[in-house]
Write a protein that holds these residues in place. Structure first.
Motif, PDB file in Angstrom:
ATOM      1  N   VAL A   1      -3.134 -21.119  73.241  1.00  0.00           N
ATOM      2  CA  VAL A   1      -4.181 -21.811  73.474  1.00  0.00           C
ATOM      3  C   VAL A   1      -5.396 -21.152  73.674  1.00  0.00           C
ATOM      4  CG1 VAL A   1      -2.810 -23.837  74.263  1.00  0.00           C
ATOM      5  CG2 VAL A   1      -4.027 -22.515  75.950  1.00  0.00           C
ATOM      6  N   VAL A   2      -5.471 -20.122  74.312  1.00  0.00           N
ATOM      7  CA  VAL A   2      -6.810 -19.319  74.732  1.00  0.00           C
ATOM      8  C   VAL A   2      -7.532 -18.892  73.628  1.00  0.00           C
ATOM      9  CG1 VAL A   2      -7.664 -17.256  75.846  1.00  0.00           C
ATOM     10  CG2 VAL A   2      -6.131 -18.809  76.903  1.00  0.00           C
ATOM     11  N   PRO A   3      -7.165 -18.144  72.416  1.00  0.00           N
ATOM     12  CA  PRO A   3      -7.874 -17.984  71.256  1.00  0.00           C
ATOM     13  C   PRO A   3      -8.421 -18.931  70.449  1.00  0.00           C
ATOM     14  CG  PRO A   3      -5.788 -16.629  71.393  1.00  0.00           C
ATOM     15  CD  PRO A   3      -5.526 -17.764  72.219  1.00  0.00           C
ATOM     16  N   SER A   4      -7.818 -20.088  70.458  1.00  0.00           N
ATOM     17  CA  SER A   4      -8.286 -21.248  69.730  1.00  0.00           C
ATOM     18  C   SER A   4      -9.332 -21.840  70.460  1.00  0.00           C
ATOM     19  CB  SER A   4      -7.090 -22.228  69.218  1.00  0.00           C
ATOM     20  OG  SER A   4      -6.510 -22.658  70.465  1.00  0.00           O
ATOM     21  N   SER A   5      -8.992 -21.849  71.912  1.00  0.00           N
ATOM     22  CA  SER A   5     -10.149 -22.593  72.571  1.00  0.00           C
ATOM     23  C   SER A   5     -11.416 -21.691  72.664  1.00  0.00           C
ATOM     24  CB  SER A   5      -9.592 -22.449  74.296  1.00  0.00           C
ATOM     25  OG  SER A   5      -8.403 -23.389  74.196  1.00  0.00           O
TER      26      SER A   5
ATOM     27  N   THR B   1     -15.494 -27.835  76.697  1.00  0.00           N
ATOM     28  CA  THR B   1     -14.113 -28.232  75.952  1.00  0.00           C
ATOM     29  C   THR B   1     -13.182 -28.385  76.863  1.00  0.00           C
ATOM     30  OG1 THR B   1     -13.452 -26.278  75.289  1.00  0.00           O
ATOM     31  CG2 THR B   1     -15.009 -27.209  73.843  1.00  0.00           C
ATOM     32  N   TYR B   2     -12.198 -29.368  76.482  1.00  0.00           N
ATOM     33  CA  TYR B   2     -10.990 -29.477  77.401  1.00  0.00           C
ATOM     34  C   TYR B   2      -9.712 -29.445  76.537  1.00  0.00           C
ATOM     35  CZ  TYR B   2     -14.742 -31.467  80.328  1.00  0.00           C
ATOM     36  OH  TYR B   2     -16.009 -31.469  81.124  1.00  0.00           O
ATOM     37  N   GLY B   3      -8.623 -29.539  77.242  1.00  0.00           N
ATOM     38  CA  GLY B   3      -7.109 -29.647  76.763  1.00  0.00           C
ATOM     39  C   GLY B   3      -5.987 -29.843  77.858  1.00  0.00           C
ATOM     40  N   THR B   4      -5.178 -30.491  77.034  1.00  0.00           N
ATOM     41  CA  THR B   4      -4.007 -31.106  77.964  1.00  0.00           C
ATOM     42  C   THR B   4      -2.795 -31.124  77.154  1.00  0.00           C
ATOM     43  OG1 THR B   4      -5.665 -32.386  79.340  1.00  0.00           O
ATOM     44  CG2 THR B   4      -3.363 -32.760  79.745  1.00  0.00           C
TER      45      THR B   4
END
Length: 333
Positions: A235-239, A181-184
């Protein structure tokens, strides 16, 4: 064939910056205070004439030597760095030649920091599983020390230089890559950047990087620590949840969590927030510092060396930081 991690090695420059060194420059910070706040005792620092390609070649050579890898078997090279030797040519081209790789290999740079290893693994997986390559070498190499103002203790205590090399292949080796998974969030780009040195220089709003008695060298790294901390906690927990959902797994199904080795304060906060047992949460930065793109692969290599990572274990990797950017995956070791 599914893409799998075959092996990981790393390389550190010989120069060091210890907490004792920092205390001499910042007497108001004791050795114990620095260690407690960061979880770091020593950082490796590249020499004045030592650059990303030099560290990259050291890491690649270590991979070949330590794991008896045939150089001719590599058919694609990815170099992940935010401190390239030059604007052009691509650092990967320089490294291909210096490592003696075949001229038939593909070679590209990835300009990402703390999440760069995950993105590079995703690219390697795509290359292999689409039939474009069989054996991809990923090299991460950063020399953030060259961006750091000597008077900026908030970043000087954290970052160290280093490089890693990972072989990703399809030939039945141990670790498969799943649930990437990714995020920006580029709206936060200003919170961690080097505002000078590129073609667009002197970004507005970064005079704070030179606050106090600091004198700019024109390439100072600016980090808004509170903003980066808040971003990470957001962002880390949801990731982690997103990766587990994608894999159809629960937190208890993961044998080991290996996050970007930012600093011990941040990692411990995340561990407690996620309710992960200490024996399933690997931390390795005491003698290396935050090595940006190399922090996760160095931690993986150390986990193997220390016996914390063994065959058959399921590992969740997660990188987060400069960009703002994040990414994670699960691998079967």
């Amino acid at each position: 064939m599914p893409a799998k991690i075959s092996c990981v090695s790393y390389f550190l420059p010989t120069g060091t910056l210890t907490n004792e060194d920092l205390t001499r420059d910042f007497p108001e910070w004791s050795v114990d205070k620095i260690a407690k706040k960061t979880g770091i005792n020593t950082r490796h620092i590249a020499a004045a004439d030592e650059f990303a390609s030099d560290l990259a070649v050291g890491a690649g050579a270590a991979l070949f030597d330590e794991h008896a890898i045939d150089r001719a078997s590599v058919d694609y090279l990815i170099v992940c760095t935010q401190s390239p030797d030059y604007f052009l040519p691509t650092t990967a081209c320089v490294v291909q030649d210096r490592l003696g790789l075949d001229t038939r290999v593909g070679a590209i740079d990835v300009n990402l920091g703390c999440s760069g290893y995950i993105y590079s693994l995703g690219l390697a997986k795509g290359l292999i599983e689409s039939g474009q390559a069989d054996r991809v070498m990923i090299i991460t190499a950063d020399t953030y020390s060259k961006f750091i103002n000597a008077d900026n203790k908030s970043v000087r205590t954290i970052f160290g230089d280093g490089a890693s090399a990972t072989l990703v292949s399809s030939d039945g080796v141990p670790a498969s890559l799943q649930a990437i998974t990714y995020g920006t969030d580029g709206s936060g780009a200003r919170h961690l950047m080097v505002p000078h040195g590129g073609l667009r220089t002197g970004a507005v709003g970064h005079d704070a990087a030179l606050r106090g008695d600091q004198t700019s060298n024109g390439y100072d790294l600016f980090m808004d620590g509170p903003e980066i901390f808040n971003f990470t906690i957001r962002v880390v927990p949801s990731s982690v949840d997103r990766i587990l959902d994608k894999a159809g797994l629960a937190k208890g199904d993961i044998d080991l969590f290996v996050f970007h080795q930012a600093n011990s304060f941040m990692l411990e906060h995340l561990r407690k927030k996620l309710e992960i047992d200490e024996n399933r949460f690997f931390v390795s930065m005491e003698t290396t510092g935050n090595t940006v793109s190399s922090s996760i692969p160095i931690a993986l290599a150390e986990a193997v060396r220390q016996g914390a990572l063994r065959d058959g274990m399921r590992v969740l990797l997660l990188g987060f930081g400069v960009g703002l950017s994040w990414g994670g995956l699960i691998l079967e070791w």
